[in-house]
Design a protein around this motif. Structure first.
Motif: not given
Length: 78
Positions: A21-47
């Motif tokens: 899966l890439n970030r776009n596909k995951l964002a669509l499947k999880a019904e999330m926006n790409w920016y949020q997926i990207n923060k989790y993907y890069n391990n930069t989420i703070t909360r």
């Protein structure tokens, strides 16, 4: 971030690679926006958001321990 208590590592990028899966596909499947997926993907989420974690585990068909890893603080026991 104060790491005297350890830290959590989000293994989203590894799980996505394993499942092809890439970030776009995951964002669509999880019904999330790409920016949020990207923060989790890069391990930069703070909360962490428990609802988001549930979505990711459901879409990736994994357990929470597959997604999150606890890294204990390094101790200097000399």
């Amino acid at each position: 971030m104060d790491e005297q208590y350890g830290r959590l590592e989000i293994r989203l990028s590894e799980l996505m690679n394993e499942r092809g899966l890439n970030r776009n596909k995951l964002a669509l499947k999880a019904e999330m926006n790409w920016y949020q997926i990207n923060k989790y993907y890069n391990n930069t989420i703070t909360r962490l958001d428990t609802f988001v974690l549930c979505k990711l585990c459901t879409v990736l068909d994994c357990k929470i321990q597959d997604l999150l890893t606890f890294i204990p603080a390094e101790t200097d026991d000399k």
